[in-house]
Design a protein around this motif. Structure first.
Motif, short mmCIF file in Angstrom:
data_model
loop_
_atom_site.label_atom_id
_atom_site.label_comp_id
_atom_site.label_asym_id
_atom_site.label_seq_id
_atom_site.Cartn_x
_atom_site.Cartn_y
_atom_site.Cartn_z
N UNK A 1 46.59 38.09 52.21
CA UNK A 1 47.51 37.18 52.89
C UNK A 1 47.46 37.44 54.38
N UNK A 2 47.78 36.46 55.21
CA UNK A 2 47.86 36.71 56.66
C UNK A 2 48.96 37.72 56.97
N UNK A 3 48.80 38.40 58.10
CA UNK A 3 49.73 39.47 58.45
C UNK A 3 50.33 39.24 59.83
N UNK A 4 51.62 39.56 59.94
CA UNK A 4 52.32 39.59 61.21
C UNK A 4 53.02 40.93 61.33
N UNK A 5 52.89 41.54 62.50
CA UNK A 5 53.43 42.90 62.68
C UNK A 5 54.93 42.97 62.43
N UNK A 6 55.68 41.98 62.90
CA UNK A 6 57.13 42.04 62.77
C UNK A 6 57.61 41.62 61.38
N UNK A 7 56.68 41.18 60.49
CA UNK A 7 57.05 40.81 59.12
C UNK A 7 56.08 41.43 58.11
N UNK A 8 55.70 42.70 58.39
CA UNK A 8 54.68 43.31 57.54
C UNK A 8 55.16 43.54 56.11
N UNK A 9 56.46 43.77 55.91
CA UNK A 9 56.97 43.96 54.54
C UNK A 9 56.78 42.69 53.72
N UNK A 10 57.03 41.56 54.35
CA UNK A 10 56.81 40.28 53.66
C UNK A 10 55.34 40.11 53.32
N UNK A 11 54.47 40.50 54.23
CA UNK A 11 53.03 40.41 53.97
C UNK A 11 52.63 41.31 52.80
N UNK A 12 53.19 42.54 52.75
CA UNK A 12 52.90 43.43 51.62
C UNK A 12 53.27 42.76 50.30
N UNK A 13 54.46 42.17 50.29
CA UNK A 13 54.94 41.55 49.04
C UNK A 13 54.04 40.39 48.64
N UNK A 14 53.64 39.58 49.59
CA UNK A 14 52.81 38.41 49.27
C UNK A 14 51.40 38.84 48.84
N UNK A 15 50.86 39.88 49.48
CA UNK A 15 49.54 40.38 49.06
C UNK A 15 49.62 40.96 47.65
N UNK A 16 50.72 41.64 47.36
CA UNK A 16 50.88 42.21 46.02
C UNK A 16 51.02 41.11 44.97
N UNK A 17 51.75 40.06 45.31
CA UNK A 17 51.88 38.92 44.38
C UNK A 17 50.53 38.25 44.15
N UNK A 18 49.73 38.12 45.21
CA UNK A 18 48.40 37.52 45.06
C UNK A 18 47.51 38.41 44.20
N UNK A 19 47.64 39.73 44.36
CA UNK A 19 46.88 40.66 43.52
C UNK A 19 47.28 40.51 42.05
N UNK A 20 48.57 40.36 41.80
CA UNK A 20 49.04 40.17 40.42
C UNK A 20 48.43 38.91 39.81
N UNK A 21 48.34 37.83 40.59
CA UNK A 21 47.75 36.60 40.08
C UNK A 21 46.26 36.78 39.78
N UNK A 22 45.59 37.58 40.62
CA UNK A 22 44.17 37.85 40.38
C UNK A 22 44.00 38.64 39.08
N UNK A 23 44.88 39.59 38.83
CA UNK A 23 44.83 40.36 37.58
C UNK A 23 45.06 39.43 36.39
N UNK A 24 46.04 38.54 36.54
CA UNK A 24 46.38 37.64 35.44
C UNK A 24 45.28 36.60 35.19
N UNK A 25 44.41 36.39 36.17
CA UNK A 25 43.36 35.38 36.04
C UNK A 25 42.08 35.94 35.42
N UNK A 26 42.14 37.16 34.95
CA UNK A 26 40.97 37.73 34.30
C UNK A 26 40.34 38.88 35.03
#
Length: 358
Positions: free
Chosen positions: A316-341
């Protein structure tokens, strides 16, 4: 060059490395004893062969014997404090005896200045102050009771020798002390740098650890994307082949990640079998190409077991002042990749993410 040779000689004699905590203090006492022995030896020669003065020669010979005792305690007993006390005692006693015996002939009173400098340098300010005060009390008493009997002091050759000896003795001690202090500070700085490196480096993979990566993400505007990467079914690798093989897999993957990302970002071990990539790239096509390249190269790796090792990614794109949000979105994208096989990547591009790409 001379300083290095001196340090090596002291290291050899003491059988102690210069990085040892006690080396600076031990070497300082050694140098003080050596300088003192050289001065006493000169005066023994002077009082025996040039200006016959057997009493002073005997006192100075006793001082040399005590210096040898100091060497013994320093080298064989590793008792720096005892050797230091002997050194200061010799200096103080011989100086006082010389002053009292000569009644300030030949500028003898100048020798009283040696004790406070050497005592505090060698013994520390507490015990050194004690010796200094005793020395001052004796000198003050002698001056106040005998000053009226003193004759004018001619400044002759021996007076100049006394002045030069005291000056260079204090200069040598001060120089060695300060150089030793600077060396200690340099070693401390190097040690702190090593500790900082250890605190920010993952022991197994030698990649930056989570602490180092979070520091980068919080303080840099260069990071445009982050990607969470997880080794697929890594638990089964540990359970089936053992943790040594699992550690080997992580090290191989870490090396491949670092080599593939190169100067386009930073790779860190996030924890367990998870890695985090901070990309300096902003182009979404370049990010996808990098992720595909990573997955292809890791899947092609051959390990000492039958199955292939693959990884899943979420970016996911990253912004320094919202890095926690970026962590969460990257983790959610990783979960979808796991669920996709697994062995694939997913991107999370939200309104916030698109803003980061602007």
């Amino acid at each position: 060059m001379i300083k290095k040779l001196l340090n090596r000689g002291i290291e050899t004699w003491l059988n102690q490395s210069h990085s040892d905590e006690e080396f600076r203090e031990n070497s300082f006492v050694f140098v003080a004893l050596t300088i003192l022995m050289l001065i006493l030896s000169f005066f023994i020669y002077y009082n025996v062969f040039i200006d016959s003065y057997p009493v002073l020669a005997t006192i100075q010979g006793t001082g040399v014997a005590l210096c040898l005792a100091g060497y013994y305690f320093l080298k064989n007993r590793r008792s720096t404090r005892t050797a230091g006390i002997l050194t200061v005692t010799i200096i103080t006693t011989i100086s006082l005896l010389f002053i009292i015996g000569s009644q300030n002939r030949e500028l003898a009173l100048a020798f009283c200045f040696i004790t406070p400098v050497v005592a505090i340098f060698i013994l520390g300010y507490k015990l050194g102050s004690f010796f200094s005060l005793i020395n001052f009390a004796v000198v003050a008493y002698f001056c106040l009771t005998e000053m009226q009997n003193w004759q004018p002091v001619p400044f002759d050759s021996i007076s100049f020798i006394h002045l030069a000896i005291i000056y260079f003795f204090l200069f040598s001690i001060a120089y060695f002390y300060d150089s030793g202090r600077r060396r200690t500070m340099r070693l401390l700085k190097e040690s702190n740098l090593q500790l900082k490196t250890l605190s920010t480096t993952d022991v197994l993979t030698r990649l930056p650890n989570r602490l180092k990566m979070e520091e980068l993400l919080l303080n840099s505007d260069e990071v445009k994307w982050i990607a969470m990467l997880d080794v697929d079914d890594f638990k089964s690798v540990n359970d089936t082949y053992g943790h040594d093989i699992g550690d080997h897999v992580l090290k191989v993957i870490a090396k491949q990640l670092a080599n593939t990302i190169g100067d386009d970002g930073v790779v860190a071990r996030w924890g367990g079998e998870e890695f985090l990539i901070a990309f300096y790239l902003s182009d979404i096509n370049a990010i996808e190409n990098k992720l595909m390249e990573l997955q292809d190269k890791i899947a092609a790796k051959k390990f000492n077991f039958e199955r292939n090792v693959t990884v899943s990614c979420g970016a996911t794109p990253h912004q320094r002042h919202m890095h926690r949000t970026a962590f969460r979105r990257a983790d959610e994208a990783l979960y979808r990749a796991k669920a996709s096989g697994k062995n694939c990547y997913k991107l999370d591009i939200t309104a916030i993410g698109m803003e980061a790409l602007q």
